[in-house]
Structure formats: structure tokens, C-alpha cells
Design a protein around this motif. Sequence first.
Motif: not given
Length: 579
Positions: A74-87
Motif C-alpha cells: 500500500a505504501a508503494a502504491l501511494a508513492e507510485q500515484h502521488g497519494l498519502e499512505f494511511l494506517d
Amino acid sequence: MTDRCAVEAAELPSPLPPELRRAESRAQLGVMLLRDGHLTAEQLEEALAEKESRGGRLGEILVEHGWVTGALVAAALAEQHGLEFLDVSRADVDPAALSLLPEKLARRYEALPICFLDEATVLIAVADPTNVLASDDLRLALGLNVRLAVAAGPDLLRTLSRLYRVHVAVDEAPEQLEEMDPHLADDVREGATTSAPAIKLVNSLLARAIEDGASDIHFEPQANGLIVRARIDGVTRRIAEVPKSLQPAVTSRLKIMGELDIADRRTPQDGRVSIRFAGIPMDLRIAILPTTYGEKVALRILHRATGRLGLAELGLSPNAEAALTRAVSQPFGAVIACGPTGSGKTTTLYAALDFLNDEGRVLTTIEDPVEYQIPGTNQVEVNTRSGLTFARGLRTILRSDPDVLLVGEIRDEETARIAIQAAMTGHLVLSSLHTHNAASSIARLKDMGVEPGLLATSLNCIVAQRLARRLCVECREPYEPDTAELAGMDMQAAGGETLYRARGCAHCAGTGYSGRVALYEVLPVHGRIRRLIEASTDEIFAAAVEAGMTTLREDGMRLCRAGISSIDEIRRVTGDRLT
């Protein structure tokens, strides 16, 4: 945003195999995980080949193999799409934002509203940021602008279940439920059209509690509503609050299930019902207790377990397991399991019974109720309505030539006397008793009228036990205990010793614990202990410790040092006493 991530990936200093460089543009997620050291080139290559052969998402394949966690993906996907990763397990969810999206839509799109960013924008955590259609549907459903954040899929689904639980069933058909006459359900039987909403509500509450692994469910009437709590891993937690107007209908539905008198609201009642959940049969014992604000209903969930649990699977220490094995290997005598309700005594007795179960022995049990089905065993269930009590059943069973006899519980003087006498006359008797620890069981049997001489010659072993919550392996936190904390557990500090404590995450619904583990105190009755049968409980306990018995508290500390449980939990289940 995607172009920026592609440039960063192209400028990685670490060399990639040629076949992975060719795949870089279509496997950027894997390349990012490889860049950060979370994945090897061989693992990524294998996952890409599996993705091409069977389809599916690369991230899901990597998680299935256990190479990375869902949070890393999820963190990698967030970085890939320029979004925030949220726990999401730690996110502070605004109830107002949550109420915007019905649970069905939240599960369909794997989306969780978190909070309002402004009057026209809401932050939503999603598992798949590439699903553009889902994003558009969410905007239409909410009528607001949507800003996405990425969360791990499993964590997101667990958080959805936890947060939407407070709305269980009440929100599914609000008009029907609100219009229902709360007094009408008291005058009709099962099958009436007005009972359908109550049936739906009760079934939904039961399903949620069973899914969470509850052992008991409490419907507790209060001044302004009906509180529903479930006992999970030995601790109760609220799962719903039912409007006061629905209390009579819910109570009546539960009483009908147990074939109880719905017109009688002033006297306690007990009933039982068999149900199936996800194809698995189980029994519910129903207890009705009149209170100030109405009738409280308590349900005990009894799983008809068919799996066989041996002595080796109980989790005893090597010395305790050897002592218990020696005791149940004797041709006659009594083995007593003691502890409070819900401490796992029946599981221990059935493990002993399974150890003894062979063609050369006749095994018979008398229980209330029969909780486990064991092939090759004659199992009798107590039925007080027909006059089949423990004492009466025991007399008949002893005339039926048993070798091993399991008595579900010693409750009264007559049952105690018959069971102990049976242990003296060539039978091996297994039974349970409600006492605090192993040494106090002897005093309890004497209080029931069993002569000390009979106890001295018939008791083989007494096992005291408790169930403690297991630390959640996903979020347990290591720390070094201080001297005062260990001294409170009557333990000496060892330099640099590492223990674990609860923290809380989505996997454990924020409790820090998941599942339970047993701690044991095994007291073999022989030698000096036999000679002390007439002595006080404290004298017997001191002699047992001197002879090498591990106390409940000490066994709990063994679990703490293994990272299985925490000092706080062991203190909770054992109390202030050092046993």
C-alpha cells in the motif's frame, strides 16, 4: 504524478537484471519494493511470471507468498500515484464522515471515509487507487469531492467491520424497525410478520459476535437502550446499541429461540437452541434475568468441536505435561481440573480423555452439556427435567462397567462422594471443580463432605488453570521491564531482559491481543502431599512449591518471556495473589 515516479525508478543506482529492466515500465510497483530492499530480484521475477500466467494484481501475489506485507504494498502504491499512505488501524475516523457511505458500498469499493478536509471534500482510504470507476462512483454516491489515500486491503476490511459494527442491522431497515410496535412482539409467536425485523436484527448481532470469536453475548437493558456486548478472548466489548423501542422485540425473539415463556417477565428462565453458522453447528445456552430496566439475556456459545486436542497440544511446560501424563496413565484414581468458568477445564479433560481413548478401555462421560463429540466414547448429557442429574447418572454409569469416567463438574456433596468412591474402586475419574488454585481444591472437596482419608488414597493429580490473552503478533511491542514491574510479579530482574506489551492495530481491533493461551499449575498428589491432606491450604501449597510445582503466576511469566502474553495480562488473570 506517475511520470515523476517513473523517472525516479529509471534513475535507481542499483543494477537490475535485463529481463526486469524490460518489465520496469509495467511492474513499477515491484521495482519500488526491490529498490527499498523489501523484495529480491528472483522473487519479483517469479511473481511477474505468475501474474502473466494466472492474472491478478502483482501486490496481491507478493503478499500471498509472504514476501512483503500488505502495508508495504500500500505504501508503494501511494508513492507510485502521488497519494498519502494511511494506517487505518490508527486513523481517527470521523463518525459523520463514516455515516455518509453505507456499509454495502464501503465493502464493494473497499473504501473508508476518514474525515472532512473542508465542507465539500472528504478524505477516503481505498485499497486500490487504480480503480478510477470506483472513485467516480464514490463522488456520485457522496455528492462531495473526494481525496484518496491508500491503505492496506486486509487492514481496511478489518477496520470496516469494526467501525460499522455499531450500526449493525439497525441501519439496514430503519423504517421497518422504527414503525414496529414494541409491545406487539410480546403477544405473537414465531412466524408473525411483525417479528421479521427483530429476527433480522438478532441474527445479525449473533453473526457479528460469532465472527469475532465471542464465547458469550450479553443483551443488557439500560434506561435509554439495549446494550449488546460480546465476551471475546475473555474480555467483554460493546458491539452495538439497540434503540429502547426495539428492546421488547429483541428480548422476545431470543426467548422464542430458547422455547421460553415470553409472557413471564418476572422470573429467571433458562433455555437452549441449536443453530448453524457458516454451515457449522453450534449450541446457544440462553439465560434470562429480570433487571430494573427489563430482562437481561445472556447467551453462551458452545461450538460442537470435533477436532481432537492431545495433551501435547495444550501448551504445558515439559515438567507439567509429564506430571499430568503420569497421573492419567494410572489405572485408577481421580484427576481434577480446577479454575473459574471459562478457564478451559473441559478442553484439558478432553485432551486427557483422548490420550486414554483406545479399544482396550470403556470410556463414559456425563456432562452438562456435551461440548465435544469424541468417537469411541459413551457420552451422557444431564437432563434435570427428566431427573437425570449428575448423581443419578453416575450411579447408573458405574453399573455399566466403565474403565474411565469423566464427570463434567463436581457441584454437590453427593456427586463428589460418588466420584471419589469410584476412583477408589478401580476407575479412573476425570472431573472439574470451581476453585482458585490446585491446593484449595482439597479444602473444597473436604467442605463438600468427602473424608480426608478418601482424598488421600484416591487423588492422583490436581490441575489449576487460567486462560490469558495472546499478544497480537502484528503489533506487540518489545521493551525492557524495570525492577519494580518484575518485583510486582515476584520475579528477579535479569539484566537486558526483553518482554512484550500490547499496542493495538487493525488485526486485533485495537486491543493488542488476539486469541488465548492457557497457563497451568499441576499438583501431583503423592508422598508428603498425601500426608498433608488434612492440613491447611497454605501448608499444602507451600509443600507443593517446595516439591517443584510451578505456580500459575510462574507459568504466566514463562509465557511472557516467550513473547506470547504480557505481564499486565498475567496479572489480570491471576489476581494479586502470587499463585
